[in-house]
Design an enzyme around this catalytic site. Structure first.
Site, PDB file in Angstrom:
ATOM      1  N   PHE A  86     -47.097 -36.939  78.638  1.00 23.52           N
ATOM      2  CA  PHE A  86     -45.963 -37.546  79.360  1.00 23.52           C
ATOM      3  C   PHE A  86     -45.359 -38.724  78.593  1.00 23.52           C
ATOM      4  CE2 PHE A  86     -49.225 -36.061  82.494  1.00 23.52           C
ATOM      5  CZ  PHE A  86     -48.689 -34.787  82.601  1.00 23.52           C
ATOM      6  N   ARG A 117     -60.285 -43.757  74.859  1.00 23.37           N
ATOM      7  CA  ARG A 117     -59.494 -44.347  75.950  1.00 23.37           C
ATOM      8  C   ARG A 117     -60.228 -45.553  76.539  1.00 23.37           C
ATOM      9  NH1 ARG A 117     -60.454 -40.927  81.488  1.00 23.37           N
ATOM     10  NH2 ARG A 117     -62.342 -39.831  80.847  1.00 23.37           N
ATOM     11  N   ASP A 119     -58.230 -29.576  82.753  1.00 16.37           N
ATOM     12  CA  ASP A 119     -56.860 -29.627  83.272  1.00 16.37           C
ATOM     13  C   ASP A 119     -55.985 -28.517  82.696  1.00 16.37           C
ATOM     14  OD1 ASP A 119     -57.036 -31.625  85.119  1.00 16.37           O
ATOM     15  OD2 ASP A 119     -56.263 -33.209  83.818  1.00 16.37           O
ATOM     16  N   HIS A 131     -55.643 -39.056  76.523  1.00 12.18           N
ATOM     17  CA  HIS A 131     -55.734 -37.628  76.844  1.00 12.18           C
ATOM     18  C   HIS A 131     -54.935 -36.770  75.871  1.00 12.18           C
ATOM     19  CE1 HIS A 131     -57.303 -39.594  80.368  1.00 12.18           C
ATOM     20  NE2 HIS A 131     -57.676 -38.441  80.918  1.00 12.18           N
ATOM     21  N   ARG A 153     -59.864 -38.351  75.684  1.00 14.17           N
ATOM     22  CA  ARG A 153     -60.570 -38.414  76.952  1.00 14.17           C
ATOM     23  C   ARG A 153     -62.083 -38.278  76.753  1.00 14.17           C
ATOM     24  NH1 ARG A 153     -62.196 -34.118  80.700  1.00 14.17           N
ATOM     25  NH2 ARG A 153     -62.524 -35.053  82.757  1.00 14.17           N
ATOM     26  N   GLU A 158     -42.388 -41.818  84.136  1.00 14.07           N
ATOM     27  CA  GLU A 158     -42.675 -42.224  82.759  1.00 14.07           C
ATOM     28  C   GLU A 158     -41.419 -42.612  81.973  1.00 14.07           C
ATOM     29  OE1 GLU A 158     -43.630 -39.356  84.165  1.00 14.07           O
ATOM     30  OE2 GLU A 158     -45.781 -39.608  84.450  1.00 14.07           O
TER      31      GLU A 158
END
Lengths: 314, 281
Positions: free
Chosen positions: A83, A10, A117, A109, A167, A58
């Site tokens: 998303f 990322r 998460d 991610h 990530r 999104e």
């Protein structure tokens, strides 16, 4: 190994956008309130007038990007894979895919290495979703060098592209000076003839480590990096299947619908070959440190070695 | 607007309505109700408001139109054909296998279509992207989009409304076809979007309410939209679903049903009579 540089792809994405942005005025970036995490913030810092935050919306962002592309701009639209590919699937399908608009989806991610998460954010379905859309290019680069090259290639490609970044900081194993990247072309990282290990994303580094360990155990493994899941490098996969006779696929994705199934589909039609798929076995992830999760879900060099030894009867 | 100009628009609107009937009859499917309620708007846009060139459909500086309520493609196609983007004779090939006139607008096959739509709620977002891009590129063109009053039940519409206001897209004009009916019945029975104008104003838009079958009111509203700076404009137009074909007017059942041969003849006779009446004015 202590001095191996580790960079999350990322971060490579954000840096690549900023570098490309300096060369190309028509490159614009959309984000959905995650610019700090997706690293499009790096681009925003350099070109604030070309970075548009869409807020936590999104679906709208994806269709906005489609409209902007129809005007001749080259939008990169970013959010977490869950998303961008999941929530906004239908917008990607109908507003970008169907009209074949020149939008690049930079999804960060991806996979379970999102870590703490937990399952709601650990997208292991994006390859399956994106590769089902006609005309969509799907890529999952393995390290910093490849990620930057993939972003550049995506910009230069006419048409929709889905890019998956991670990530977690991962080892940089490519040599930037000599690295050549082409969409749809895989690379052989270690030659071998007993079994072919085909990986993408952060599993490539694990496959490299597995390849070395297998060599010591007397198994000659061909390690292949297939950054582009679609279009698949059929020639390279078929050659590996024919010459090795056994194929192992490795991806930080569900075993359903991703690299493993893409390879199986090709081989079953053109060169029936036994395949073992390493991936997330039709289950959700959960919270935990990325490294521990990868180990627990068998997305590791150790597990690849185990599978390869079993596969080769050793 | 001169009397002659208005007469011409009214005559053209009759022809656009005939095109809707030709298309849906030829297709034995499609959406006549909402195409007819918006026929006057399609006519006004393509014959008066939009800066376009049918000879160069992809002219870069053109105004854009996004049919967010994509199922009323028969109305859009009829307007485009009458404006010269493609032959009117092709309208009955709507939805036929291998016809370029896809059931919902396809920007890559139909000359004059600026965005592929059909999945409700997405067109307005694309229009926002176009308006944002036009501002960014310093283009003077304007962007128009048409939504159904049922369509605004989609949450994405309100994401787009927020976006358009946030980015001060005063080059964007969204028209809402308030014909009061959707597939399953009256919009306020199915899932009321009312009060529509209050919601739009709360989202920061300049809002104009008009009769969607009145060209003078359209002229005033679009002029006001062009003159409004700093915020996007929404035109909420009251319309009659099925307008112009007696047995379709105000009937939810004609949302997505094609006229059979007998119904086709009745509709065409009625529209020919309306056209003759306009021409005799």
């Amino acid at each position: 190994m202590a001095d191996v540089k580790k960079i999350a792809t990322r971060d490579s994405y954000g840096a690549a956008l900023a570098a490309l942005g300096a060369e190309h005025e028509d490159l614009i970036v959309f984000d959905a309130d995650l610019a700090g995490a997706t690293k499009t913030g790096t681009f925003r810092k350099a070109f604030p007038q070309r970075h548009f935050n869409c807020g936590i919306a999104e679906g709208n962002m994806i269709a906005v990007a489609a409209g902007a592309a129809s005007m001749g701009l080259v939008p990169f639209a970013s959010s977490f894979a869950m998303f961008a590919a999941g929530r906004a699937f239908e917008q990607v399908r109908n507003s970008i895919g169907y009209p074949h608009l020149n939008v690049k989806i930079g999804a960060t991610h991806g996979g379970i290495s999102v870590g703490e998460d937990g399952a709601s954010h650990q997208c292991c379905e994006d390859f399956a979703l994106m590769r089902s859309i006609p005309g969509m290019v799907v890529m999952a680069p393995a390290d910093d060098v490849e990620a930057k090259a993939a972003v550049k290639a995506a910009y230069e490609h006419q048409g929709p592209v889905y890019l998956r970044f991670g990530r977690l900081a991962v080892p940089v194993f490519h040599d930037e000076a000599s690295f050549k990247f082409e969409i749809g072309k895989g690379e052989v990282l270690q030659d071998g003839s007993d079994v072919a290990i085909i990986a993408n994303g952060l599993l490539v580094n694990e496959a490299i480590e597995a390849g070395k360990a297998l060599k010591e155990a007397g198994i000659s493994a061909r390690v292949i990096n297939l950054c582009t899941i679609k279009p698949l490098d059929e020639e390279l996969v078929l050659k590996a299947a024919k010459e090795c006779g056994k194929v192992i696929t490795c991806e930080e994705h569900s075993v359903i619908g991703g690299l493993g199934e893409a390879v199986c589909a090709l081989l079953s039609e053109k060169c029936p070959t036994p395949v073992r798929r390493i991936g997330v076995n039709d289950e959700f992830g959960h919270s935990g440190p990325a490294a521990a999760l990868l180990k627990q879900f068998g997305l590791s060099a150790e597990h690849i070695v185990e599978v390869a030894k079993d596969f080769c009867g050793k | 607007m001169t009397a002659t100009e208005k007469k011409q628009l009214m005559a053209t609107a009759c022809k656009v309505r005939m095109g809707v009937i030709e298309g849906t009859h030829g297709a034995k499917a499609g959406h006549p109700g909402g195409s007819l309620s918006a026929a006057d708007l399609f006519t006004y846009l393509y014959f008066k408001e939009l800066n376009i060139d049918p000879q160069v459909p992809k002219w870069e500086e053109r105004d854009r139109f996004v049919l967010s309520k994509g199922h009323t493609a028969p109305g859009l196609y009829a307007a485009l054909a009458n404006r010269g983007f493609f032959p009117v004779e092709d309208l009955p090939t709507l939805r036929h296998i291998d016809s370029y006139l896809q059931g919902h607008p396809n920007m890559n096959t139909v000359p004059g279509v600026d965005m592929s739509t059909g999945s409700l709620g997405q067109g307005i977002s694309a229009a926002c992207g176009m308006a944002l891009a036009a501002k960014h590129q310093g283009k003077a063109c304007r962007v128009y989009t048409l939504l159904g009053d049922g369509e605004i039940q989609e949450g994405q519409v309100w994401e787009a409304m927020m976006f358009a206001h946030h980015y001060k897209l005063d080059n964007l004009c969204a028209v809402i076809d308030n014909n009061g009916l959707q597939i399953d019945g009256r919009i306020d029975d199915v899932m009321s979007p009312y009060p529509i104008t209050d919601k739009l104003r709360a989202f920061g838009w300049n809002v104009v309410e008009i009769d969607g079958h009145n060209f003078d009111q359209m002229e005033t509203a679009f002029a006001q939209a062009r003159g409004t700076k700093g915020v996007p404009t929404a035109i909420v137009m009251k319309t009659l679903k099925g307008k112009g074909v007696s047995y379709m007017e105000g009937q939810a059942g004609w949302h997505g049903k094609a006229p059979n041969d007998e119904e086709y003849n009745i509709a065409m006779d009625e529209l020919r009579a309306q056209l003759a009446e306009v021409e005799a004015m």
